[in-house]
Design a protein around this motif. Structure first.
Motif, PDB file in Angstrom:
ATOM      1  N   ILE A  35       0.932  -1.154  -0.184  1.00 56.97           N
ATOM      2  CA  ILE A  35      -0.057   0.082   0.081  1.00 56.97           C
ATOM      3  C   ILE A  35       0.869   1.084  -0.120  1.00 56.97           C
ATOM      4  N   VAL A  36       2.047   1.240   0.764  1.00 55.98           N
ATOM      5  CA  VAL A  36       2.584   2.477   1.085  1.00 55.98           C
ATOM      6  C   VAL A  36       3.415   2.722  -0.373  1.00 55.98           C
ATOM      7  N   ALA A  90      12.414  15.312   3.912  1.00 53.87           N
ATOM      8  CA  ALA A  90      12.722  15.886   5.326  1.00 53.87           C
ATOM      9  C   ALA A  90      12.279  14.889   6.309  1.00 53.87           C
ATOM     10  N   LEU A  91      11.053  14.495   6.077  1.00 50.60           N
ATOM     11  CA  LEU A  91      10.522  13.938   7.175  1.00 50.60           C
ATOM     12  C   LEU A  91      10.660  12.486   7.096  1.00 50.60           C
ATOM     13  N   PHE A  92      11.090  11.937   5.838  1.00 54.80           N
ATOM     14  CA  PHE A  92      11.407  10.520   5.643  1.00 54.80           C
ATOM     15  C   PHE A  92      12.895  10.679   6.385  1.00 54.80           C
ATOM     16  N   ALA A  93      13.854  11.328   6.285  1.00 54.82           N
ATOM     17  CA  ALA A  93      14.947  11.430   6.880  1.00 54.82           C
ATOM     18  C   ALA A  93      15.110  11.507   8.394  1.00 54.82           C
ATOM     19  N   GLY A 130       7.336   9.798   4.822  1.00 53.50           N
ATOM     20  CA  GLY A 130       7.581  10.638   3.503  1.00 53.50           C
ATOM     21  C   GLY A 130       6.278  10.897   2.763  1.00 53.50           C
ATOM     22  N   LEU A 131       5.300  10.014   2.960  1.00 49.88           N
ATOM     23  CA  LEU A 131       4.072  10.255   2.135  1.00 49.88           C
ATOM     24  C   LEU A 131       3.331  11.442   2.970  1.00 49.88           C
ATOM     25  N   LEU A 132       3.130  11.427   4.091  1.00 51.00           N
ATOM     26  CA  LEU A 132       2.743  12.500   5.050  1.00 51.00           C
ATOM     27  C   LEU A 132       3.489  13.618   5.074  1.00 51.00           C
ATOM     28  N   GLY A 133       4.729  13.712   4.971  1.00 50.79           N
ATOM     29  CA  GLY A 133       5.372  14.980   4.854  1.00 50.79           C
ATOM     30  C   GLY A 133       5.066  15.801   3.428  1.00 50.79           C
TER      31      GLY A 133
END
Length: 263
Positions: free
Chosen positions: A130-131, A164-167, A189-192
């Protein structure tokens, strides 16, 4: 938006919610979400089309299988109703922001977010099935909105926010691997990206709100002696809850925080 469009969004939410119930059950088991059709898990009789109508089908059957009387969980209509309500709320919010061109992107995100939250609660996983495909889908839908609005900076901001949020989550998991998993990194990463497309303040509020909601829930469980310091709690639902909070109230919350700091 006019009333007929809100009705269309609500009906779409009901239909998507019905499909989400299939996704939540089958994806963790690596089963097809297309075939076979919906059927009772006990007697395996196919669900009749008239009984497969979101919410109404469950009410007509009084929460039981038409063939074997096995109880059907109330979570099914609850997911359908909640998804429809969430779709309408997102449509109203984007209408308020004069950003209806991004409605397909955020409705898609809402659909997978509900499914991911439920799967994480059920089996403590955020499935790659899904992601990962959601990255190109969301990128295309946000790019369409940026092109329509002639605002490519929003798309660049979204890509930067996703990275940035993934990192940030990657570093957290690297420093404390027992706290979260790789699925949380990918979801971040998706939400960011989705939050940064709206504004930097939404990204910051959404990121911190996820941790705040998770902390409040954890403290509550400890206070009720429902968990210990070593208990595992799925973090995906709190990440999603924080993102939704930012979507609906990111700017006011950021302003309130800055005002509090100034005083």
């Amino acid at each position: 938006m006019t009333l007929p469009l809100y009705v269309l969004v609500a009906l779409s939410g009901l239909a998507v919610g019905s499909f989400q119930n299939v996704v939540v059950h089958r994806v963790p088991l690596a089963l097809s979400v297309v075939t076979p059709g919906s059927r009772c898990p006990q007697c395996e009789h196919p669900i009749r089309a008239r009984h497969n109508i979101p919410v109404l089908g469950w009410l007509v059957l009084r929460g039981k299988c038409a063939d074997c009387d096995m109880a059907i969980s109330a979570r099914y209509p609850a997911v359908e109703f909640f998804t429809a309500a969430l779709f309408v709320a997102i449509a109203a919010r984007l209408d308020q922001l004069h950003l209806l061109s991004a409605l397909p992107a955020y409705l898609y995100l809402a659909a997978i977010a509900v499914a991911l939250a439920l799967i994480d609660l059920d089996v403590r996983r955020l499935p790659n099935a899904i992601v990962l495909p959601s990255y190109p889908v969301l990128a295309v839908l946000l790019a369409f909105s940026a092109a329509y609005e002639h605002d490519w900076w929003a798309f660049i901001r979204a890509a930067s926010g996703a990275a940035a949020l993934f990192a940030a989550y990657f570093l957290i998991v690297w420093a404390y691997p027992a706290g979260m998993g790789s699925g949380d990194i990918k979801l971040a990463g998706l939400l960011g990206g989705a939050l940064a497309f709206l504004s930097w303040s939404d990204l910051v509020v959404g990121a911190f709100a996820g941790f705040l909601l998770g902390s409040i829930f954890g403290v509550a469980l400890l206070a009720m002696r429902r968990a210990t310091g070593k208990s595992s709690v799925p973090f995906g639902p709190f990440m999603i809850g924080g993102a939704l909070l930012a979507l609906f109230a990111g700017d006011p919350l950021a302003t309130l925080y800055l005002h509090a700091l100034a005083h």
